[in-house]
Write a protein that holds these residues in place. Structure first.
Motif, PDB file in Angstrom:
ATOM      1  N   VAL A 238       0.848  -1.188   0.000  1.00 46.66           N
ATOM      2  CA  VAL A 238       0.000   0.000   0.000  1.00 46.66           C
ATOM      3  C   VAL A 238       0.886   1.241   0.000  1.00 46.66           C
ATOM      4  O   VAL A 238       1.630   1.482   0.961  1.00 46.66           O
ATOM      5  CB  VAL A 238      -0.952   0.023   1.205  1.00 46.66           C
ATOM      6  N   ASP A 239       0.818   1.983  -1.098  1.00 45.79           N
ATOM      7  CA  ASP A 239       1.487   3.284  -1.178  1.00 45.79           C
ATOM      8  C   ASP A 239       0.546   4.294  -0.525  1.00 45.79           C
ATOM      9  O   ASP A 239      -0.363   4.826  -1.156  1.00 45.79           O
ATOM     10  CB  ASP A 239       1.755   3.637  -2.634  1.00 45.79           C
ATOM     11  N   GLY A 240       0.779   4.519   0.758  1.00 48.58           N
ATOM     12  CA  GLY A 240      -0.064   5.422   1.529  1.00 48.58           C
ATOM     13  C   GLY A 240       0.602   6.759   1.758  1.00 48.58           C
ATOM     14  O   GLY A 240       0.464   7.330   2.849  1.00 48.58           O
ATOM     15  N   ALA A 241       1.298   7.259   0.742  1.00 46.68           N
ATOM     16  CA  ALA A 241       2.058   8.502   0.890  1.00 46.68           C
ATOM     17  C   ALA A 241       1.255   9.569   1.618  1.00 46.68           C
ATOM     18  O   ALA A 241       1.751  10.249   2.514  1.00 46.68           O
ATOM     19  CB  ALA A 241       2.493   9.008  -0.477  1.00 46.68           C
ATOM     20  N   SER A 242      -0.018   9.705   1.252  1.00 44.32           N
ATOM     21  CA  SER A 242      -0.887  10.673   1.922  1.00 44.32           C
ATOM     22  C   SER A 242      -1.945   9.986   2.775  1.00 44.32           C
ATOM     23  O   SER A 242      -2.109  10.277   3.950  1.00 44.32           O
ATOM     24  CB  SER A 242      -1.562  11.581   0.893  1.00 44.32           C
ATOM     25  N   GLY A 243      -2.661   9.021   2.173  1.00 42.63           N
ATOM     26  CA  GLY A 243      -3.821   8.440   2.844  1.00 42.63           C
ATOM     27  C   GLY A 243      -3.515   7.647   4.091  1.00 42.63           C
ATOM     28  O   GLY A 243      -4.377   7.518   4.971  1.00 42.63           O
ATOM     29  N   ALA A 244      -2.310   7.104   4.208  1.00 40.80           N
ATOM     30  CA  ALA A 244      -1.974   6.317   5.394  1.00 40.80           C
ATOM     31  C   ALA A 244      -1.895   7.179   6.646  1.00 40.80           C
ATOM     32  O   ALA A 244      -1.892   6.648   7.770  1.00 40.80           O
ATOM     33  CB  ALA A 244      -0.656   5.573   5.188  1.00 40.80           C
ATOM     34  N   MET A 245      -1.843   8.503   6.465  1.00 38.57           N
ATOM     35  CA  MET A 245      -1.888   9.415   7.609  1.00 38.57           C
ATOM     36  C   MET A 245      -3.200  10.191   7.656  1.00 38.57           C
ATOM     37  O   MET A 245      -3.341  11.137   8.420  1.00 38.57           O
ATOM     38  CB  MET A 245      -0.699  10.382   7.574  1.00 38.57           C
TER      39      MET A 245
END
Length: 459
Positions: A238-245
């Motif tokens: 999961v590339d959560g560059a923004s959404g993971a935060m």
């Protein structure tokens, strides 16, 4: 040295001291020294030509931190993150941070997993991709099969770092095209892209082009179906560059993280919605088994023996300290309030822009607080979104327009990224300028003059 020489920087006589040169070379070292006050003023004046960071609605990167964070930054900018023997407490703070993230992302045993800080989420993505490739190679070799044709499956709207990963590390990129019907990777047609050489699938929590979440749970379910019919067991990064935060705080019921067993690793940018100055990224693995031991180096450095598996060696430790400061200061409630405030502003802006006659929303900012819109088809031949972007730039706003990828490359959108610091008051000023400039463009009696084609926008 002539003051009008394009290869030199002129020094205002007010800044120069008696006996100092009034011009400095741009592209080579000067023979003599310069007083620090003079050098400071030259560089200070050069950077004034940059745009106002607070009005830059193109970037995802944090442009503001509070005074206590700035004080910590100035106290720790000399720390080298790689030197864990010399700075053991900073090393412990790094571990604290990725274990906090492992817990936030529902790792089965946060204290038993593994992670690292990086200089940004691009490096974190590459580490996730390398772990995929190496595990695939180990499995193939154990089965006596070739390892020369690995591929990675992802959306055509993927961030450019994944294309770099495939280029640099000899992996075939398999890009699933987005379309009007499938605006992001959602599992549709995935069986046509995966095979025994697929090292993994990338799912994006916040597509760079538009801000939309890719439905990780739906992608995982599709991969479950593929495994049932073919035996292929393909992991997800999961590339959560923004959404993971974002998602852990304001979309807590959304299952996208380690609650899905097929998700082996997650990356994020501390310097985006982690709210830290650039550059800082994080990557965490669900369990230690998903980071191959042979990717870890144990090195003797400045008197200590320590493991490292980042691509970079020496890198700043200050941003790691700042991340821990924010984790302590904000906690879950603080992050939730900040991220919700950004989303409220995004929904306010997108709702108002949708009401303007020429525009149609691509998405509304209800995933990460980022949204994009386009001109209604056939609305006008006198202006386009590049013209609106240029008009807004004259008022200080950086609001990018760019084509969508591949099969939708003939479709141009304009995008706003709402970050901490864009208040409702500033948003209303932006809306007033958008309305004013749209009215100006709508009154044109002839097409706007056309310059060279605008390049695509990727970040």
């Amino acid at each position: 040295m002539a003051h009008n020489n394009p290869d030199s920087l002129s020094v205002n006589p007010l800044f120069a001291r008696p006996g100092e040169e009034t011009a400095a070379p741009k592209y080579r070292l000067n023979d003599g020294e310069m007083l620090p006050e003079t050098a400071y003023q030259i560089v200070h004046d050069e950077t004034m030509l940059d745009g106002n960071a607070r009005l830059n609605l193109a970037t995802f990167v944090s442009t503001w931190m509070d005074d206590h964070a700035n004080r910590l930054y100035s106290e720790t900018f000399d720390k080298n993150m790689i030197d864990k023997d010399e700075y053991p407490q900073t090393a412990q703070i790094e571990q604290n941070c990725w274990q906090i993230l492992a817990d936030l992302w529902h790792a089965p045993s946060p204290r038993e997993t593994i992670g690292t800080s990086t200089v940004g989420s691009s490096e974190a993505c590459m580490l996730g991709g390398l772990a995929f490739k190496r595990l695939w190679q180990h499995r193939r070799r154990s089965e006596g099969k070739p390892t020369d044709k690995p591929n990675l499956v992802m959306s055509s709207a993927v961030q450019v770092c994944w294309e770099k990963f495939c280029n640099y590390f000899d992996v075939e990129p398999r890009l699933v095209p987005i379309s009007e019907e499938h605006k992001c990777l959602d599992g549709f047609g995935l069986e046509n892209y995966v095979d025994e050489n697929t090292i993994g699938v990338v799912a994006i929590m916040g597509v760079t082009y538009t801000g939309m979440y890719e439905p990780v749970q739906q992608i995982a379910a599709k991969l479950d179906e593929i495994q049932s019919s073919t035996g292929l067991d393909i992991p997800i990064h999961v590339d959560g560059a923004s959404g993971a935060m974002i998602a852990p705080f304001i979309q807590q019921d959304l299952e996208w993280d380690f609650r899905l067993e097929r998700v082996h690793s997650i990356s994020t940018s501390g310097h985006k919605y982690g709210l830290v100055y650039p550059g800082l990224g994080w990557v965490v693995w669900r369990e230690r088994q998903w980071l191959p031991e042979d990717l870890i180096f144990y090195v003797s450095y400045l008197g200590g023996d320590m493991p490292t598996f980042a691509l970079n060696f020496s890198r700043p430790g200050a941003q790691v300290v700042l991340q821990f400061y924010l984790f302590l200061r904000l906690g879950r409630d603080g992050y939730a309030r900040i991220q919700q405030a950004s989303q409220d502003v995004a929904l306010h802006l997108s709702g108002a822009i949708a009401e303007l006659g020429p525009f149609e929303l691509w998405n509304d900012g209800s995933d990460i607080p980022v949204f994009a819109w386009r001109l209604k088809e056939g609305h006008t031949d006198k202006w386009n979104l590049y013209d609106l972007a240029d008009r807004l730039r004259t008022r200080g706003w950086l609001v990018p327009a760019y084509p969508l990828p591949d099969d939708l490359s003939n479709l141009t959108v304009e995008r706003i990224v709402v970050r901490n610091g864009l208040s409702m008051d500033l948003a209303d000023k932006l809306l007033a300028d958008i309305r004013r400039e749209t009215t100006y463009l709508e009154q044109l009696s002839a097409p706007m003059p056309r310059e060279a084609e605008h390049p695509g926008f990727h970040h």
